[in-house]
Write a protein that holds these residues in place. Structure first.
Motif, short mmCIF file in Angstrom:
data_model
loop_
_atom_site.label_atom_id
_atom_site.label_comp_id
_atom_site.label_asym_id
_atom_site.label_seq_id
_atom_site.Cartn_x
_atom_site.Cartn_y
_atom_site.Cartn_z
N ARG A 1 0.85 -1.36 0.07
CA ARG A 1 -0.14 -0.05 -0.41
C ARG A 1 0.88 1.28 0.03
NH1 ARG A 1 -5.47 -0.12 1.65
NH2 ARG A 1 -6.30 -2.30 2.10
N PHE A 2 1.78 1.24 0.89
CA PHE A 2 2.75 2.25 0.96
C PHE A 2 3.63 2.68 -0.30
CE2 PHE A 2 6.54 4.69 1.75
CZ PHE A 2 6.22 5.71 2.82
N ALA A 3 3.80 1.60 -1.06
CA ALA A 3 4.76 1.73 -2.44
C ALA A 3 3.78 2.13 -3.51
CB ALA A 3 5.19 0.09 -2.72
N PHE A 4 2.33 1.39 -3.58
CA PHE A 4 1.43 2.03 -4.63
C PHE A 4 1.09 3.55 -4.32
CE2 PHE A 4 2.20 -2.45 -5.98
CZ PHE A 4 1.96 -2.30 -7.16
N GLY A 5 0.79 3.66 -3.27
CA GLY A 5 0.29 4.92 -2.75
C GLY A 5 0.96 6.03 -2.74
N THR A 6 2.40 5.80 -2.68
CA THR A 6 3.33 7.00 -2.82
C THR A 6 4.08 7.12 -3.98
OG1 THR A 6 5.05 5.49 -1.77
CG2 THR A 6 3.66 6.94 -0.29
N LEU A 7 4.07 6.14 -4.69
CA LEU A 7 4.84 5.98 -5.95
C LEU A 7 3.94 5.89 -7.31
CD1 LEU A 7 7.64 3.57 -5.07
CD2 LEU A 7 7.76 5.98 -4.96
N THR A 8 2.56 5.86 -7.07
CA THR A 8 1.77 5.85 -8.41
C THR A 8 0.64 6.97 -7.99
OG1 THR A 8 0.48 3.92 -7.69
CG2 THR A 8 2.60 3.55 -8.78
N VAL A 9 -0.27 6.98 -9.08
CA VAL A 9 -1.39 7.75 -8.72
C VAL A 9 -2.63 6.85 -8.65
CG1 VAL A 9 -0.85 9.76 -10.03
CG2 VAL A 9 -1.72 8.05 -11.27
N LEU A 10 -2.36 5.45 -8.79
CA LEU A 10 -3.45 4.35 -8.35
C LEU A 10 -4.37 4.77 -7.13
CD1 LEU A 10 -1.44 1.29 -9.99
CD2 LEU A 10 -2.98 2.79 -11.15
N PRO A 11 -5.48 4.24 -7.19
CA PRO A 11 -6.04 4.75 -6.00
C PRO A 11 -6.10 3.56 -4.90
CG PRO A 11 -7.60 3.51 -7.52
CD PRO A 11 -6.36 3.79 -8.18
N VAL A 12 -4.90 3.73 -4.19
CA VAL A 12 -4.43 2.93 -3.08
C VAL A 12 -4.28 3.70 -1.71
CG1 VAL A 12 -2.74 1.35 -2.19
CG2 VAL A 12 -3.24 1.30 -4.51
N GLY B 1 7.40 -0.48 1.96
CA GLY B 1 7.17 0.01 0.66
C GLY B 1 8.45 0.14 -0.04
N MET B 2 9.49 0.52 0.36
CA MET B 2 10.67 0.57 -0.34
C MET B 2 11.15 -0.77 -0.80
SD MET B 2 11.50 3.84 -1.11
CE MET B 2 9.52 3.64 -1.21
#
Length: 261
Positions: A11-22, A35-36
């Motif tokens: 969640r951390f990875a996709f939420g901070t590194l993409t605009v995907l609705p996570v 996340g890293m």
């Protein structure tokens, strides 16, 4: 009911590194570590989308150049230009030649200076030119390159978040993830995804598999050189530096994949 730690990291990875609705439910150091470490998984998704659009356009008869433009655009869209913005700000900070405090202030400004503009132009031109060459060689090579570059970009983030790399500021995304990844974990993830890239590149032959792995390693080396320079100049890493590292690794991987073909 709490979510598993692995899901918190994703969640951390996709939420901070993409605009995907996570939705990012945890912002603590443990979630940042997960996340890293999960960042290359984001690269697989972003790279897969980039390759998919490129292949679709080729199938529809658009040609290698337009497919290359699309494949280069997808990561920018899926990150809302976050990494490209970071690259431009890092270039402005480094190009200013000012002391660390002043350079960091320049990087925080909303506008982009001449160093940033020039860097963006040349990086995007290099990415499109490399992808066009690879798609022209074969659709498979172009698609593999799009995925490989996206994974290499996120592996650079994993390595930059390793223990011992300080944050340049006490706030921001850079401070949240600086030093959270144990070195053995960063190396293990890098090795695993480099071997995965070799296997992916191997779909077009053993030589291509080896070349893909070498491209990832050398791309990460280029990002490491930039990381060390930024750490010396700014006193540590920032969110902008992370973006610059990602774009450096992606561009280097693409260019390297055009060589020796």
């Amino acid at each position: 009911m709490s979510t598993p730690r692995s899901l918190d990291g994703l969640r951390f990875a996709f939420g901070t590194l993409t605009v995907l609705p996570v939705e990012v439910t945890r912002w603590d150091r443990e979630a940042a570590r997960g996340g890293m470490l999960s960042a290359p998984v984001v690269g697989l998704v972003v790279g897969g989308c980039a390759a998919g659009l490129g292949l679709l356009l080729l199938f529809l008869g658009a040609g290698p150049l337009l497919a290359a433009v699309a494949s280069a655009a997808v990561p920018a869209v899926l990150t809302r230009g976050l990494h490209l913005d970071g690259l431009a700000d890092t270039a402005d900070g480094l190009g200013s030649g000012k002391p660390a405090e002043d350079a960091l202030r320049i990087m925080k400004q909303s506008d982009i200076g001449p160093f940033g503009v020039l860097t963006l132009v040349f990086v995007l031109l290099a990415q499109v030119a490399a992808l066009a060459r690879l798609y022209d060689d074969s659709w498979a090579r172009g698609a593999v390159a799009a995925v490989t570059a996206a994974v290499a970009a996120r592996l650079a983030l994993t390595l930059a978040a390793r223990a011992g790399v300080p944050a340049a500021r006490p706030e921001g995304l850079g401070a949240a993830v600086a030093g959270v990844v144990p070195v053995p974990g960063a190396l293990a993830v890098t090795a695993a995804f480099t071997l995965g890239a070799a296997a992916l590149g191997g779909v077009t032959g053993v030589y291509d598999g080896v070349r893909t792995a070498v491209a990832v390693v050398l791309a990460l080396a280029a990002a490491e050189l930039l990381l060390r320079h930024c750490t010396r100049r700014f006193g540590g890493v920032t969110g902008d530096v992370f973006g610059g590292l990602a774009e450096t690794a992606a561009t280097a991987a693409l260019v390297l994949l055009t060589l020796g073909g």
